[in-house]
Each structure stands twice: as structure tokens, then as C-alpha cells.
Design an enzyme around this catalytic site. Structure first.
Site, PDB file in Angstrom:
ATOM      1  CE  LYS A  15     -16.468  13.911  17.435  1.00 38.95           C
ATOM      2  NZ  LYS A  15     -15.572  15.098  17.386  1.00 38.95           N
ATOM      3  CB  SER A  16     -15.746  15.214  24.412  1.00 35.74           C
ATOM      4  OG  SER A  16     -16.393  15.999  23.450  1.00 35.74           O
ATOM      5  NE  ARG A  20     -12.238  17.202  27.212  1.00 36.25           N
ATOM      6  CZ  ARG A  20     -12.720  17.658  26.050  1.00 36.25           C
ATOM      7  NH1 ARG A  20     -12.886  16.828  25.032  1.00 36.25           N
ATOM      8  NH2 ARG A  20     -13.036  18.932  25.897  1.00 36.25           N
ATOM      9  NE  ARG A 115     -13.814  23.406  12.908  1.00 34.07           N
ATOM     10  CZ  ARG A 115     -14.161  22.442  13.745  1.00 34.07           C
ATOM     11  NH1 ARG A 115     -13.823  21.188  13.484  1.00 34.07           N
ATOM     12  NH2 ARG A 115     -14.833  22.725  14.830  1.00 34.07           N
ATOM     13  CB  SER A 160     -14.817  27.182  22.909  1.00 33.32           C
ATOM     14  OG  SER A 160     -13.923  26.187  22.474  1.00 33.32           O
ATOM     15  CG  ASP A 308     -20.934  18.964  18.870  1.00 41.95           C
ATOM     16  OD1 ASP A 308     -20.666  20.038  18.293  1.00 41.95           O
ATOM     17  OD2 ASP A 308     -20.105  18.344  19.566  1.00 41.95           O
ATOM     18  CE  LYS A 335     -19.232  23.929  17.247  1.00 41.21           C
ATOM     19  NZ  LYS A 335     -18.232  23.707  18.295  1.00 41.21           N
ATOM     20  NE  ARG A 339     -21.821  20.555  12.371  1.00 42.60           N
ATOM     21  CZ  ARG A 339     -21.223  19.894  13.349  1.00 42.60           C
ATOM     22  NH1 ARG A 339     -21.478  20.209  14.611  1.00 42.60           N
ATOM     23  NH2 ARG A 339     -20.379  18.919  13.080  1.00 42.60           N
ATOM     24  NE  ARG A 381     -21.218  16.019  16.289  1.00 46.31           N
ATOM     25  CZ  ARG A 381     -21.063  14.798  16.801  1.00 46.31           C
ATOM     26  NH1 ARG A 381     -21.987  13.866  16.617  1.00 46.31           N
ATOM     27  NH2 ARG A 381     -19.999  14.488  17.527  1.00 46.31           N
TER      28      ARG A 381
HETATM   29  C1  S3P Z   1     -15.680  19.620  21.913  1.00 51.20           C
HETATM   30  C2  S3P Z   1     -16.158  20.881  22.120  1.00 51.20           C
HETATM   31  C3  S3P Z   1     -17.109  21.548  21.207  1.00 51.20           C
HETATM   32  C4  S3P Z   1     -17.798  20.548  20.297  1.00 51.20           C
HETATM   33  C5  S3P Z   1     -16.834  19.574  19.692  1.00 51.20           C
HETATM   34  C6  S3P Z   1     -16.127  18.788  20.781  1.00 51.20           C
HETATM   35  C7  S3P Z   1     -14.704  19.056  22.869  1.00 51.20           C
HETATM   36  O1  S3P Z   1     -16.398  22.476  20.404  1.00 51.20           O
HETATM   37  O2  S3P Z   1     -18.514  21.216  19.284  1.00 51.20           O
HETATM   38  O3  S3P Z   1     -17.509  18.669  18.850  1.00 51.20           O
HETATM   39  O4  S3P Z   1     -14.483  17.828  22.874  1.00 51.20           O
HETATM   40  O5  S3P Z   1     -14.157  19.830  23.658  1.00 51.20           O
HETATM   41  P1  S3P Z   1     -16.055  23.952  20.917  1.00 51.20           P
HETATM   42  O6  S3P Z   1     -15.140  23.854  22.064  1.00 51.20           O
HETATM   43  O7  S3P Z   1     -15.399  24.623  19.737  1.00 51.20           O
HETATM   44  O8  S3P Z   1     -17.373  24.571  21.272  1.00 51.20           O
END
Ligand code: S3P
Length: 421
Positions: A15-16, A20, A115, A160, A308, A335, A339, A381
């Protein structure tokens, strides 16, 4: 768990990395092609936002072609950009929007509107942008007045990747070097991908820095499977009495793979096979067999590498022998749901002896679990972790919003069912 689990599975793309890929492809010059893209609701939100800004993006399931218009090729959006449920979209895109010569607004669902966004507003405003929370509560909806930016050094109070990435993306447009130091190293996909697209980016320990950029260049990217999605099958395999499964082609980036260290500490057996690199990221097949797990401590620098996965790690801990302590994980409170609370309430409802703490939880493993009504808070999740917990009892475990898994893993229930014979 008496179930027999067999077979080979591929989880959806990371996903990340998918987010990007869309973002960098949109602000690069030329064509970017993504294979293995995660076709889930969050990543679709990112696609929609860039389409609203005039970028031609063609998506067919896990294949995406982006006709990038360069760093200054985005068009002012007509409407408020809809980020849906996606914190990654909101925070990363803010770094790009902060530098545009137009004003934009971002908003999303009820969860996103709670958030914390000050964490990106502060550093981006220090760089010269003008980002405000429209309701003045530090959350979305956000109004972003793009400005010429200057480079800063930012000491981030939180580990983060979303904060770090927002600053680095803004740094592409700044007039001098931009750097971020974090308390522990968070996922580094932005740094790796920016390097691939031609940015001048360096990392030294807990600091990442980027130089002003003239142009990014479109790329062909192969996105590996998401270890956060693989985590549910790792847990299912370890906890089953008779499991032997292979999860193919999973991203094992060390800034993401903390769950593998937890498995080792708990005495579980997951072996990495066919290890190689793809599009700047390490990849492996994960071979999981049934294991007898015991409790362990999870804290410190390990936390950002598995943040996560904590919902499903807590489920593993509930089934393991002895105590598991999770510390230094206060980020769990902000989150998609709180959580700490959603894990503790739901595991307690199933009969686990679990105590929430300010920055984690204490789990006394080994008590038999029973059926319960699970309150997911529409958090994908939590839904997936408690589907794995449901395998630990013969009673009924009912989820209130089972379909929320579409955020990150639309085929989750089908893929899990495919492993039973
Ligand atoms: C993510 C970073 C994390 C993660 C999120 C995806 C990302 O969050 O929990 O699911 O893709 O950069 P944080 O940057 O708030 O820790």
C-alpha cells in the site's frame, strides 16, 4: 487452532509503495508504469486526487499507467480533493500541494477528520507554506495555499514516514537542502523511490535529506506484496495446528519487516526464500509452518517497523504461552481507529486477559478464546486481525463492518478461504 492450512498465496501490492508510485509518477516527467499496484480504496483515493489535478492515470486492476506532467504540471483542482479514509494520501499529498502555485482543499471520511494533521502543518508551514485546518481543530478539512518553499532541518517528534515523506516531497521544490531527523527510523519507501526517479536524496542514520530538484523521470516499477497484508497469513499459519504455506513475493524492507523479528522472538518459524531486489526494494517468499509461540516484549526502535501489524501481533500474543508486553506504541491511538482501545476491547470480549497502557498493552496469553461481537470501528486492520482471531475458537465471531477490508485488501476473505483444504 485445529485448521489445516496448505498452499501458496500472493498478497496484493504494498500500500505504501502504491501510493508513492502514483504520486511520484504524477509529478515526474514522462510515463510511469506500475505493476503489482494495490487496487484498494485508499490507493484509489490517491489516483482520484491526481486525476482531479489534470494527470492522465489509467488503472486496470494492479496495472497503472501514469502520464506525468513534471514537478510543475499539476492543475488547480476544481473541487475539494477527496482523500477518503487515507492518512497516507492526506499527509503525503500535502507536501506536494504546499509548493504549488494554487490553493487547494483536502477532506475525507469521518475517521480522517479526527486524525492529527498538525504534525505535517507545522513543518510545511515552517518551509513557507500556508496550511490551515478549516475547523481549527488540527484535522482535515485542510486548506493549502501553495508558496515558494525554503529548505529546513526538521527534528520530528514522531517516527512517522508520513511526516518524513511530506517534508521530503516539499523539499523537492525548496530553494535549499531539506532534512528530517526522526526519533526512530520509519519506513523508507519514499527515499528509495525518490532515488529511483532521479532525486538527490541521502540518508544517514535517522536523518534523510533531499536537494532541490529540477525534474523527476518516469519509471517502470514492480511493486512487491505488502508485508502488512502477509501478516494475517503469517499469524494464521503459525497458530494453526497443521500449516505449511508459502506467501510469495513479499516486500521485506527492514524498515517494514519487524513482524519477522517478533516471530523469531516468539519462537515461530517463518523462513525467507528466493530473496532478491526489485525496483529498489528487497523481496522474498515467506515459508510459514505451525509453531508453538511464547510471549515476548516489543518496544523501542522495533515499533515503527511493525506499527500496522500490532493488531494481528496482539492476536498471536493472545494465543501464545505467557506474557507479551507492547510499549512505545502510543501512535496506535491515532490510526484508523484508536487501536490500543479497539484491540484491547475486542480481545477482552473474546476472553483474553489484556490490559491497555498509555503506550501499548500487556497481554496474558494462553487463555481459551470464545465468540464475540467485534467492533471494528470500520478499521480494516482490526477487521482482518479479528478474522484471524476467529480461527482460534469454534464459536461465532461476528464483525460489525466486515467489508472495511476493501481499504487495503479487497480479496482478503477469499484468499484466506483458499488456504483451507
Ligand atoms: C505509512 C506510514 C505509517 C503507517 C501507514 C502507512 C506510509 O503511518 O501506519 O499505514 O505509507 O507512510 P505513520 O507515518 O503515521 O506512522
Amino acid at each position: 487452532m485445529k485448521k489445516r492450512l496448505r498452499g501458496t498465496i500472493r498478497v496484493p501490492g504494498d500500500k505504501s509503495i502504491s501510493h508513492r508510485g502514483i504520486m511520484l509518477g504524477s509529478i515526474a516527467k514522462g510515463t510511469t508504469e506500475l505493476t503489482g499496484f494495490l487496487d484498494g480504496a485508499d490507493c484509489r483515493s490517491t489516483i482520484r486526487c491526481f486525476q482531479e489535478m489534470g494527470i492522465d492515470i489509467i488503472q486496470e486492476q494492479d496495472h497503472v499507467v501514469i502520464h506525468g506532467m513534471g514537478l510543475h504540471g499539476l492543475r488547480s483542482p476544481v473541487d475539494t480533493l477527496d482523500v477518503g479514509n487515507s492518512g497516507t494520501t492526506t499527509r503525503l499529498i500535502s507536501g506536494i500541494l504546499a509548493a504549488q502555485d494554487f490553493t487547494s482543499q483536502l477532506n475525507g471520511d469521518a475517521s480522517i477528520q479526527t486524525r492529527p494533521m498538525k504534525r505535517i502543518m507545522e513543518p510545511l508551514n515552517q518551509m513557507g507554506a500556508n496550511i490551515t485546518s478549516i475547523r481549527e481543530n488540527g484535522c482535515a478539512p485542510l486548506r493549502i495555499v501553495g508558496k515558494p518553499l525554503h529548505g529546513i532541518h526538521y527534528d520530528s517528534p514522531v517516527a512517522s514516514a508520513q511526516v518524513k515523506s511530506a517534508i521530503l516531497l516539499a523539499g523537492l521544490y525548496a530553494d535549499s537542502e531539506t532534512s528530517v531527523t526522526e526519533p526512530s527510523i520509519s519506513r523508507d519507501h519514499t527515499e528509495r523511490m525518490l532515488r529511483g526517479f532521479g532525486a538527490d536524496i541521502r540518508t544517514l542514520g535517522r536523518t534523510a535529506s533531499v536537494l532541490p530538484c529540477q525534474e523527476l523521470h518516469g519509471q517502470q516499477l514492480f511493486i512487491p506484496g505488502d508485508i502488512s497484508s502477509a501478516a494475517y497469513f503469517i499469524a494464521a499459519g503459525l497458530l494453526s495446528n497443521d500449516a505449511d504455506i508459502m506467501i510469495e513475493h513479499v516486500n521485506t524492507n527492514p524498515t517494514r519487516a519487524g513482524i519477522l523479528e517478533v516471530v523469531r522472538r516468539m519462537g515461530g518459524s517463518v523462513t525467507l526464500e528466493n530473496q532478491h531486489d526489485e525496483s529498489g526494494e528487497p523481496v522474498a517468499d515467506l515459508h510459514v509452518v505451525s509453531s508453538h509461540l511464547h510471549g515476548c516484549e516489543i518496544s523501542g526502535d522495533l515499533i515503527p517497523t511493525l506499527i500496522d501489524e500490532i493488531p494481528v501481533i496482539a492476536v498471536m500474543a493472545a494465543a501464545a504461552e505467557g506474557q507479551t508486553i507492547i510499549r512505545d506504541a502510543a501512535e496506535l491511538k491515532v490510526k484508523e481507529s484508536d487501536r490500543i482501545q479497539s484491540i484491547c476491547d475486542n480481545l477482552a470480549a473474546m476472553g483474553c486477559n489484556i490490559t491497555p497502557t498509555d503506550d501499548g498493552m500487556i497481554i496474558e496469553g494462553g487463555a481459551p478464546l470464545h465468540g464475540a461481537h467485534i467492533q471494528t470501528h470500520a478499521d480494516h486492520r482490526i477487521a482482518m486481525a479479528f478474522t484471524i482471531a476467529s480461527l482460534l475458537t469454534d464459536d461465532d465471531v461476528m464483525l460489525d463492518v466486515p467489508h472495511c477490508v476493501t481499504i487495503s485488501y479487497p480479496r482478503f476473505y477469499d484468499d484466506l478461504a483458499s488456504l483451507y483444504d
